[in-house]
Design a protein around this motif. Structure first.
Motif, PDB file in Angstrom:
ATOM      1  N   GLU A 160      37.436  72.954  10.242  1.00 32.94           N
ATOM      2  CA  GLU A 160      38.005  73.863  11.912  1.00 32.94           C
ATOM      3  C   GLU A 160      36.543  73.273  12.471  1.00 32.94           C
ATOM      4  O   GLU A 160      37.251  72.383  13.987  1.00 32.94           O
ATOM      5  CB  GLU A 160      37.690  75.142  12.110  1.00 32.94           C
ATOM      6  CG  GLU A 160      38.311  75.997  11.367  1.00 32.94           C
ATOM      7  CD  GLU A 160      40.161  75.247  11.690  1.00 32.94           C
ATOM      8  OE1 GLU A 160      40.170  75.277  13.352  1.00 32.94           O
ATOM      9  OE2 GLU A 160      41.617  75.327  11.056  1.00 32.94           O
ATOM     10  N   CYS A 161      35.296  72.913  12.351  1.00 28.09           N
ATOM     11  CA  CYS A 161      34.482  72.499  13.582  1.00 28.09           C
ATOM     12  C   CYS A 161      34.826  70.770  13.262  1.00 28.09           C
ATOM     13  O   CYS A 161      35.468  70.604  14.283  1.00 28.09           O
ATOM     14  CB  CYS A 161      33.290  72.318  12.698  1.00 28.09           C
ATOM     15  SG  CYS A 161      32.419  73.333  12.815  1.00 28.09           S
ATOM     16  N   PHE A 162      35.533  69.754  12.272  1.00 28.20           N
ATOM     17  CA  PHE A 162      35.873  68.814  12.194  1.00 28.20           C
ATOM     18  C   PHE A 162      37.358  68.583  12.909  1.00 28.20           C
ATOM     19  O   PHE A 162      37.326  67.954  14.120  1.00 28.20           O
ATOM     20  CB  PHE A 162      36.000  68.549  10.914  1.00 28.20           C
ATOM     21  CG  PHE A 162      37.199  67.222  10.745  1.00 28.20           C
ATOM     22  CD1 PHE A 162      37.121  65.807  11.018  1.00 28.20           C
ATOM     23  CD2 PHE A 162      38.685  67.600  10.487  1.00 28.20           C
ATOM     24  CE1 PHE A 162      38.457  65.327  10.830  1.00 28.20           C
ATOM     25  CE2 PHE A 162      39.711  67.137  10.406  1.00 28.20           C
ATOM     26  CZ  PHE A 162      39.415  65.773  10.700  1.00 28.20           C
ATOM     27  N   ALA A 163      38.045  69.919  12.927  1.00 30.61           N
ATOM     28  CA  ALA A 163      39.648  69.718  14.080  1.00 30.61           C
ATOM     29  C   ALA A 163      39.353  69.531  15.289  1.00 30.61           C
ATOM     30  O   ALA A 163      39.933  68.731  16.365  1.00 30.61           O
ATOM     31  CB  ALA A 163      40.185  70.269  13.120  1.00 30.61           C
ATOM     32  N   MET A 173      33.414  62.384  10.607  1.00 27.97           N
ATOM     33  CA  MET A 173      34.352  62.309  10.175  1.00 27.97           C
ATOM     34  C   MET A 173      35.623  62.707  11.396  1.00 27.97           C
ATOM     35  O   MET A 173      36.543  61.924  10.806  1.00 27.97           O
ATOM     36  CB  MET A 173      34.443  63.744   8.929  1.00 27.97           C
ATOM     37  CG  MET A 173      33.841  63.747   8.101  1.00 27.97           C
ATOM     38  SD  MET A 173      34.387  65.430   6.522  1.00 27.97           S
ATOM     39  CE  MET A 173      33.766  66.343   6.986  1.00 27.97           C
ATOM     40  N   ALA A 174      34.879  64.001  12.246  1.00 25.77           N
ATOM     41  CA  ALA A 174      35.886  63.454  13.410  1.00 25.77           C
ATOM     42  C   ALA A 174      35.612  61.672  14.292  1.00 25.77           C
ATOM     43  O   ALA A 174      36.869  61.521  14.130  1.00 25.77           O
ATOM     44  CB  ALA A 174      35.592  63.763  14.468  1.00 25.77           C
ATOM     45  N   ALA A 209      46.383  67.743  19.383  1.00 31.42           N
ATOM     46  CA  ALA A 209      45.492  67.135  18.473  1.00 31.42           C
ATOM     47  C   ALA A 209      44.565  67.697  17.065  1.00 31.42           C
ATOM     48  O   ALA A 209      43.912  67.098  16.721  1.00 31.42           O
ATOM     49  CB  ALA A 209      44.431  66.638  19.564  1.00 31.42           C
ATOM     50  N   HIS A 210      43.844  69.065  17.843  1.00 27.07           N
ATOM     51  CA  HIS A 210      43.638  69.911  16.843  1.00 27.07           C
ATOM     52  C   HIS A 210      44.348  69.365  16.054  1.00 27.07           C
ATOM     53  O   HIS A 210      43.667  69.239  14.320  1.00 27.07           O
ATOM     54  CB  HIS A 210      42.915  71.001  17.270  1.00 27.07           C
ATOM     55  CG  HIS A 210      42.240  71.979  16.503  1.00 27.07           C
ATOM     56  ND1 HIS A 210      41.596  72.235  16.588  1.00 27.07           N
ATOM     57  CD2 HIS A 210      42.922  73.228  15.283  1.00 27.07           C
ATOM     58  CE1 HIS A 210      41.063  72.828  15.774  1.00 27.07           C
ATOM     59  NE2 HIS A 210      41.598  73.435  14.790  1.00 27.07           N
ATOM     60  N   GLU A 211      45.951  69.992  16.077  1.00 27.19           N
ATOM     61  CA  GLU A 211      46.568  70.179  14.664  1.00 27.19           C
ATOM     62  C   GLU A 211      46.293  68.734  13.574  1.00 27.19           C
ATOM     63  O   GLU A 211      46.683  68.500  12.508  1.00 27.19           O
ATOM     64  CB  GLU A 211      48.313  70.917  14.845  1.00 27.19           C
ATOM     65  CG  GLU A 211      47.711  72.263  15.198  1.00 27.19           C
ATOM     66  CD  GLU A 211      47.315  72.952  14.579  1.00 27.19           C
ATOM     67  OE1 GLU A 211      46.618  72.684  13.237  1.00 27.19           O
ATOM     68  OE2 GLU A 211      46.469  73.780  15.207  1.00 27.19           O
ATOM     69  N   GLU A 212      46.808  67.538  14.963  1.00 24.97           N
ATOM     70  CA  GLU A 212      46.891  66.048  14.305  1.00 24.97           C
ATOM     71  C   GLU A 212      45.522  66.322  12.506  1.00 24.97           C
ATOM     72  O   GLU A 212      45.978  64.991  12.533  1.00 24.97           O
ATOM     73  CB  GLU A 212      46.795  65.218  15.269  1.00 24.97           C
ATOM     74  CG  GLU A 212      48.481  65.171  15.557  1.00 24.97           C
ATOM     75  CD  GLU A 212      49.399  64.617  14.949  1.00 24.97           C
ATOM     76  OE1 GLU A 212      49.475  64.050  13.852  1.00 24.97           O
ATOM     77  OE2 GLU A 212      50.574  64.378  15.530  1.00 24.97           O
TER      78      GLU A 212
END
Length: 305
Positions: free
Chosen positions: A233-236, A280-281, A203-206
């Motif tokens: 990175e915070c967003f992901a 954004m997330a 999910a992080h990489e997506e």
């Protein structure tokens, strides 16, 4: 004009941030590391410490070295070895302190106080995989990548596949989104400690993949490349946490929080950064569920560490 002076601080920073942009962030890894992640050793048998551990792990991973020991060109010769022609060295840092005596007072003759000054000095080492002629024990290999027997969930696999970003698994122990190929690379499923860790990572990489121009086209602000990376990175991580919560994947809230806290410290901001990134997330998570819907899946719960 002469050749620009080598700046060890700039070199270290560039090396680390380049690798973070292209591959795995070392402290976020719920899978077994493989050969490239064994702690590097000096020629004395002592473990490297601090920033040098990260620098050498990055070099080993990128160049495929699977020996743990590193040494200078001269140390290799003293041990009866020879660095192979054409091999490239890896830069590491020696930290130390220089103590200087204070100046003597010209009138009273009294000696001034001593003062210490820290320094960082670059030097170059080679992995023993690059050296011929050493005794066999120098070519020590770490244990093979551990397998936990983890199995994937077909429903979740189908859900992530429907997002339209190709996913590949290999023995390469890294998880990352390759922006040029538009592909997510993941370590083998069996090397993850749990299915929850697998899908939390995915999910992080997506999230990184969804942010690109061809999908949401998100822009991450920052005066420097380091600050832009911290924002992304915070967003992901926030996106991954939101997605996992809706999917019913019991991701580690403590790990998510610690990871985000680390990047917010780099950003030097608090609530303002959180609200911007969270917005954004949420947009990225909404995009994913609008694209793939809600899956019917059942992931075994694991303890939140």
């Amino acid at each position: 004009m002469g050749k620009p002076k080598f700046n060890i601080y700039e070199h270290v920073t560039e090396t680390i941030f380049t690798e973070m942009q292209a591959g795995t962030v070392p402290w976020r890894q719920p899978w077994s590391g493989g050969s490239g992640f064994a702690l590097p050793l000096r020629s004395t048998g002592e473990q490297y410490r601090g920033i040098n551990v990260l620098m050498l792990l990055i070099a080993a991973m990128k160049r495929g070295y699977d020996c743990r020991s590193w040494m200078t060109y001269r140390q290799a010769q003293e041990l009866g070895g020879q660095v192979r022609k054409g091999e490239k060295s890896t830069t590491v840092v020696k930290f130390g302190t220089i103590t200087k005596e204070g100046e003597t007072d010209p009138v009273t003759g009294a000696e001034g106080e001593e003062h210490a000054r820290r320094y960082a000095r670059a030097y170059r080492v080679f992995n023993t995989c690059q050296i011929d002629g050493l005794d066999e024990h120098w070519y020590d290999r770490p244990a093979a990548q551990k397998e936990f027997g983890t199995q994937s969930d077909p429903a979740l696999d189908a859900w992530f596949a429907s997002l339209g970003v190709p996913i590949e698994h290999s023995a390469d122990p890294r998880a990352y989104y390759h922006i040029v190929r538009d592909v997510i690379h993941m370590p083998r499923v069996q090397t993850f400690e749990s299915a929850a860790g697998l899908y939390d990572t995915l999910a992080h990489e997506e999230a990184h993949a969804v942010a690109v121009e061809k999908r949401l086209g998100l822009t991450f602000e920052g005066k420097t490349a380091a600050l832009k990376l911290a924002t992304e990175e915070c967003f992901a991580e926030l996106t991954g946490a939101m997605v996992c919560a809706r999917l019913g994947v019991p991701a580690s809230a403590r790990q998510n929080a610690a990871y985000i806290k680390h990047w917010l410290e780099i950003l030097g901001e608090s609530n303002g950064a959180v609200f911007r990134v969270a917005s954004m997330a949420q947009a990225a998570a909404d995009w994913m569920f609008a694209k793939a819907g809600d899956p019917d899946c059942d992931i075994p719960a694991v303890a939140d560490e």
